[in-house]
Design an enzyme around this catalytic site. Structure first.
Site, short mmCIF file in Angstrom:
data_model
loop_
_atom_site.label_atom_id
_atom_site.label_comp_id
_atom_site.label_asym_id
_atom_site.label_seq_id
_atom_site.Cartn_x
_atom_site.Cartn_y
_atom_site.Cartn_z
CE LYS A 77 -7.79 66.70 65.27
NZ LYS A 77 -8.52 67.53 66.24
CB SER A 152 -11.76 68.86 64.44
OG SER A 152 -10.84 68.85 65.51
CB SER A 176 -11.84 68.59 68.60
OG SER A 176 -12.40 69.46 67.68
#
Ligand code: GLN
Length: 476
Positions: A77, A152, A176
């Site tokens: 990420k 997210s 997330s």
């Protein structure tokens, strides 16, 4: 040909000469190209992945020299530092920032011969539930391009969903990792707070943040956790507790005691099909000899507000370093003083959602409101922590839905922040309590989308979480 290969299958194929690391990397690179419209990657480290594969291929005939993650292709990420590579939290604020060191999790993967293939799109500074708040644009759910992948860590979920990497890392502050895994039909593991070092993870809310893992197979999540978890001198909140060999303990050897909250399953926001599926699963578990008990939980309506008060407060403090001087984007406009420089840099550098949260967090910490909001939310968190301790003193696992709905359509919730926040009802609990949670893909909705079931265990009890997940998935 390599669709959803597990890490142990990959190892056998590499060992018997059926595959080379170079072929593996090439196959993922072509999948990335083929699915570029999904917008999962911020950057693909193609040349570097190729040369790393070549280097690893030199020892392909000596498996005794292979690291635990030999040839495993990993995506990270865009909030995890990978030395000499761009990391930007999908924000204009960090548009030209290059990591100067490796996050501990990244370093441990590299030490075990993993190949990092690229960094993955997400909601700006990991704030969001739909991946609609990224400076790089939205990420599409590979199963239905009109629907969100969740957030997210949307890019991390889609990269694994569409087989653009074997496993990926995300971060989970309030869901997330678990919620996008749920929306994309894959596994999402959030270990307990402090299980994995946060060193090199761009902070959102430090007392909630935890690195998490996306995978297609429970054993892969177990192997990655085994590799990256454990004490770290660079993160004092990281647990010193010994890391078990999770991959060796994936079979259940005793009946488990399961708890569930009727208030959670009866909540009006829960999609009726999800409710039915979870109840049926609980029946199935009971029929297999496990104990399933309804436990009263009266705090459900308080957990989302407490989460948003505490995390925005922490975020307002964590993000104060991005001022155009210490860190981050600096306005190119003429300014008359320092204050104006700060103001313009932060106004231009941050997106709408991040600004909303900084303002909310600053408000709840301000004189006159601190006691009413921040201190009160801390008290709610204490009640939740105590209640959770009590639950896990006589239960092994807690079962809940992962999200109240399946992946929703783009734009459906983006104009209503509160509605978006309420979608985090089932995931923020684990971060408030600090316990471990996982979402496993068990079900299919009549709208065509997959959805999962969430399970939680006490702090550092990931072993039972993984073993129980393995049991549920193999009896699907
Ligand atoms: N959806 C939650 C939020 O917007 C969770 C985010 C996260 O876990 N990083 O805060």
């Amino acid at each position: 040909m390599y669709t959803h290969l597990s890490i142990s299958d990959l190892r056998s194929k590499l060992a018997c000469g059926e595959l080379t690391c170079t072929q593996v990397v090439e196959s993922y690179l072509s999948a990335i190209e083929q699915h570029s419209h999904l917008n999962a990657f911020v950057e693909v480290f193609a040349d570097e992945a190729r040369s790393k594969a070549l280097e690893l291929d030199k020892k392909i005939n000596s498996p005794s020299l292979w690291g635990k993650c030999y040839g495993v292709v990993v995506g990270i990420k865009d909030v995890l530092c990978y030395k000499d590579h761009h990391v930007g939290a999908s924000s204009a604020m960090l548009h030209n920032y290059t990591a100067i060191y490796n996050a501990t999790a990244v370093q441990r993967l590299l030490d075990e011969d993993a190949i990092i293939i690229g960094n993955l799109n997400c909601d700006e500074f990991a704030m969001g539930s739909s991946n609609e708040h990224s400076v790089h644009g939205k990420v599409l759910n590979a199963l239905d391009n009109n629907r969100v992948p969740g957030g997210s860590s949307g890019g991390s979920a889609v990269a694994v969903q569409a087989n653009m990497c074997m496993v990926s890392l995300g971060s989970d502050t309030g869901g997330s990792v678990r919620q996008p895994a749920d929306f994309c039909g894959i596994i999402g593991l959030k270990p307990s707070y402090g299980r994995i070092s946060r060193y090199g993870l761009i902070a959102y809310a430090s007392s909630f943040d935890q690195i998490g893992i996306f995978s297609q197979h429970v054993e892969d999540a177990a192997l990655i956790l085994e590799t990256i978890a454990g004490e770290d001198e660079f993160d004092s909140t990281c647990s010193a507790e010994k890391v078990p060999a999770y991959t060796q303990h994936l079979s259940l050897n005793k009946p488990c005691k399961i708890a569930y909250f009727p208030q959670a399953l009866e909540h009006p926001s829960l999609d009726p099909e999800i409710r039915t599926a979870i109840y049926c699963q609980l029946e199935k578990i009971k029929a297999d000899g496990h104990t399933v008990t309804a436990v009263d939980f009266d705090y459900l309506d308080y957990i989302v507000p407490a989460y948003y008060i505490l995390t925005t407060a922490e975020a307002s403090s964590n993000l104060s370093r991005y001022d155009g001087i210490k860190f981050g984007y600096r306005t190119s406009k003429e300014v008359k003083d320092l204050n104006e420089l700060y103001m313009l840099s932060r106004s231009e550098g941050f997106g709408k959602e991040v600004k909303r949260r900084i303002m909310l967090g600053t408000f709840v910490l301000s004189t006159g409101y601190y006691d009413a909001y921040y201190a009160k939310a801390q008290q709610v968190r204490r009640l939740i922590v105590d209640k959770t301790k009590k639950i896990f003193s006589n239960h092994d696992l807690l079962i809940m839905p992962t999200a109240p709905t399946t992946a929703f359509k783009f734009g459906e919730k983006s104009n209503d922040a509160v509605e978006m926040f309420l979608g985090d009802l089932y995931t923020v609990y684990a971060n408030l309590a600090g316990c471990a949670g996982i979402s496993i893909p068990l079900f299919q909705h009549s709208n065509g989308m997959p959805f999962g079931m969430q399970m939680m265990t006490d702090n550092t009890k990931e072993e039972s979480l993984l073993a129980f997940s393995s049991y549920c998935l193999s009896n699907k």
